[in-house]
Structure formats: structure tokens, C-alpha cells
Design a protein around this motif. Structure first.
Motif, mmCIF file in Angstrom:
data_model
loop_
_atom_site.group_PDB
_atom_site.id
_atom_site.type_symbol
_atom_site.label_atom_id
_atom_site.label_comp_id
_atom_site.label_asym_id
_atom_site.label_seq_id
_atom_site.Cartn_x
_atom_site.Cartn_y
_atom_site.Cartn_z
ATOM 1 N N ILE A 117 0.867 -1.169 0.000
ATOM 2 C CA ILE A 117 0.000 0.000 0.000
ATOM 3 C C ILE A 117 0.907 1.223 0.000
ATOM 4 C CG2 ILE A 117 -0.241 0.003 2.532
ATOM 5 C CD1 ILE A 117 -3.131 1.097 1.997
ATOM 6 N N ARG A 118 0.584 2.213 -0.843
ATOM 7 C CA ARG A 118 1.436 3.386 -1.016
ATOM 8 C C ARG A 118 0.605 4.659 -0.930
ATOM 9 N NH1 ARG A 118 5.372 3.981 -6.225
ATOM 10 N NH2 ARG A 118 6.308 2.142 -5.208
ATOM 11 N N ALA A 131 5.232 7.214 0.694
ATOM 12 C CA ALA A 131 5.578 6.202 1.688
ATOM 13 C C ALA A 131 4.902 4.899 1.275
ATOM 14 C CB ALA A 131 5.127 6.618 3.088
ATOM 15 N N GLU A 132 5.597 3.784 1.449
ATOM 16 C CA GLU A 132 5.057 2.479 1.050
ATOM 17 C C GLU A 132 5.314 1.449 2.135
ATOM 18 O OE1 GLU A 132 5.979 0.922 -2.950
ATOM 19 O OE2 GLU A 132 6.459 -0.984 -1.971
ATOM 20 N N PHE A 133 4.309 0.631 2.389
ATOM 21 C CA PHE A 133 4.450 -0.525 3.270
ATOM 22 C C PHE A 133 4.138 -1.773 2.467
ATOM 23 C CE2 PHE A 133 2.573 -3.761 6.056
ATOM 24 C CZ PHE A 133 3.613 -3.940 6.960
ATOM 25 N N ASN A 134 5.016 -2.782 2.526
ATOM 26 C CA ASN A 134 4.752 -4.054 1.852
ATOM 27 C C ASN A 134 5.072 -5.214 2.780
ATOM 28 O OD1 ASN A 134 7.636 -4.956 1.318
ATOM 29 N ND2 ASN A 134 7.657 -3.039 0.168
ATOM 30 N N LEU A 163 9.213 -14.485 5.971
ATOM 31 C CA LEU A 163 8.139 -13.507 5.984
ATOM 32 C C LEU A 163 8.780 -12.145 6.150
ATOM 33 C CD1 LEU A 163 5.540 -15.293 8.317
ATOM 34 C CD2 LEU A 163 5.583 -15.249 5.812
ATOM 35 N N GLN A 164 8.573 -11.258 5.175
ATOM 36 C CA GLN A 164 9.229 -9.957 5.174
ATOM 37 C C GLN A 164 8.211 -8.826 5.189
ATOM 38 O OE1 GLN A 164 11.841 -9.718 1.776
ATOM 39 N NE2 GLN A 164 13.240 -11.290 2.550
ATOM 40 N N SER A 165 8.513 -7.784 5.972
ATOM 41 C CA SER A 165 7.716 -6.559 5.999
ATOM 42 C C SER A 165 8.666 -5.375 5.920
ATOM 43 C CB SER A 165 6.871 -6.473 7.273
ATOM 44 O OG SER A 165 5.930 -7.535 7.332
ATOM 45 N N ASN A 166 8.337 -4.393 5.067
ATOM 46 C CA ASN A 166 9.224 -3.255 4.837
ATOM 47 C C ASN A 166 8.438 -1.952 4.789
ATOM 48 O OD1 ASN A 166 11.845 -4.815 4.011
ATOM 49 N ND2 ASN A 166 10.241 -5.690 2.733
ATOM 50 N N MET A 167 9.036 -0.906 5.318
ATOM 51 C CA MET A 167 8.524 0.453 5.198
ATOM 52 C C MET A 167 9.531 1.262 4.390
ATOM 53 S SD MET A 167 6.212 2.774 5.772
ATOM 54 C CE MET A 167 5.187 2.161 7.121
#
Length: 229
Positions: A117-118, A131-134, A163-167
Motif C-alpha cells: 500500500i502506497r 511512503a510504502e508498506f509491503n 516472511l518480510q515486511s518493509n517500510m
């Protein structure tokens, strides 16, 4: 480069009054690319007693994306994750009576998918911060080959389920309303990894948390916005 990192961060801290550049219902098709190449060379001692270490590494990341603009500059979509890397480390040691050398070669390949989501923050007519969260899953294969002058080569393979999460923070330049050229970098990352051996038996779990941008994590991206006039 430091100025660029500061600019990417500041673009997320200020929201400027401007007309939205991305219309509701627009389709985003694009992706991000990251390439790293590093070399190091260290030698110690004087002839004939010397020792040294040489390291070379290369890494390539590609994340194609497709998304839908919900309105108010919010875009929701999916992305694929491709990664390939290789590292070669050579070590040598010599004396007046003998010499030894060894080489470690590692290859990494990864494939996965994620949701993202961006949020865009337009300023001026041609620029926008975002800003983006994936978050998603990645399957990674790690191969290593250890060679030494006085022994046989040792080859091993390890598999990871992650399992990866990035901001991310970034800035986009719009030469056209339907085209954006982007620079971005990770601000925050979390990875939960499950490691398996060659027999596909689980060996260990680990968690990794990274905070802060670095020059090695800067991504170059291009996005096309269909129906954005």
C-alpha cells in the motif's frame, strides 16, 4: 549520497498543498530495481610471511508491481520479489616453507510475492513524496562451495522460508502525468526466517529487525499510471 538520503526522508515529513497528481481508478504498472557491487582487498605482513583476504560480491533485486488507485493518492496492489547474489572470498597465507589458500563461493537466489500500500504526497507540479508498506513471503536458496588447497571441496545447500515486511520512503518525478521516475529506500524492515537443510528438515528460526537507510538499499523505480490524465 548523504544529501539524497536526507531528501528521501524529508519528503515524508512534509505534506504540501497541491492538486492530486494521481486520479482515482488509475492502474499502476511498474517496479523497483536495486543493484549492489562491492570489493575489498587486505594484505598483511612482509615477504615471505604474508596473509591476505580478497572479497567480491554482487547482488541484484527486482520488484515488479501492479496496483489500483483508491483515491486521495492511495494505491493498493501486489508485487513480485526476485533476488540473485554471488560472493567470492579468497584467503591466502604463505611462509618461507609453505603456502595455503582457500576460497568460499556463495550463491543466493530468491523468489516471492507481497502486498503493498502506497501513499503519495504531491508538491509542485512534477514531484511527489511517497511512503510504502509491503509484506509478503520469500523462498530463498543459499549454496556454498568451500575449496582448500589441502582438502576436498565442501558443498552445502540451505533453504529459507521468510516472511518480510518493509517500510519505504521515496520521491517521484512526473515528467508526464502517467509516468513517474522514483527513488526510494527502506526505512524499516522485519524478517522472520525458517531455515532448512538439504533434506528439507527445519533447523532454526530467526528474527531480524533493521532500522535506518543506507546507500546500498536505494531503489530506482519507474511507474506507469493507466487512465491518469
Amino acid at each position: 549520497m548523504k544529501k539524497l538520503l536526507i531528501l528521501l526522508t524529508l519528503s515524508q515529513l512534509f505534506i504540501f498543498t497541491a492538486n492530486a497528481q494521481i486520479e482515482k481508478g488509475s492502474i499502476l504498472i511498474g517496479g523497483k530495481l536495486n543493484f549492489n557491487n562491492s570489493n575489498s582487498d587486505q594484505w598483511f605482513g612482509d615477504l615471505p610471511n604474508t596473509s591476505g583476504r580478497e572479497s567480491k560480491s554482487i547482488e541484484f533485486n527486482f520488484h515488479p508491481q501492479i496496483g489500483y488507485t483508491l483515491g486521495n493518492n492511495w494505491t493498493l496492489g501486489t508485487m513480485l520479489i526476485f533476488k540473485a547474489g554471488k560472493t567470492v572470498v579468497n584467503q591466502n597465507s604463505s611462509t618461507s616453507s609453505s603456502s595455503t589458500s582457500d576460497r568460499l563461493t556463495t550463491n543466493d537466489h530468491a523468489f516471492g510475492g507481497a502486498l503493498f500500500i502506497r501513499k503519495y504526497f504531491p508538491f509542485g507540479e512534477k514531484f511527489s513524496g511517497f511512503a510504502e508498506f509491503n509484506s509478503g513471503s520469500v523462498w530463498q536458496n543459499h549454496e556454498s562451495n568451500y575449496e582448500r588447497t589441502d582438502s576436498e571441496a565442501t558443498i552445502s545447500e540451505t533453504k529459507y522460508n521468510e516472511l518480510q515486511s518493509n517500510m519505504l520512503a521515496g520521491i517521484a518525478y512526473f515528467p508526464k502525468n502517467w509516468l513517474a521516475v522514483e527513488l526510494s529506500s527502506n526505512l524499516l524492515s522485519f524478517t522472520h526466517s525458517k531455515r532448512k537443510n538439504e533434506d528439507n528438515i527445519q533447523k532454526a528460526n530467526s528474527n531480524k529487525f533493521d532500522f535506518g537507510m543506507s546507500t546500498s538499499s536505494i531503489n530506482l523505480g519507474v511507474s506507469f499510471f493507466l487512465n491518469n490524465k
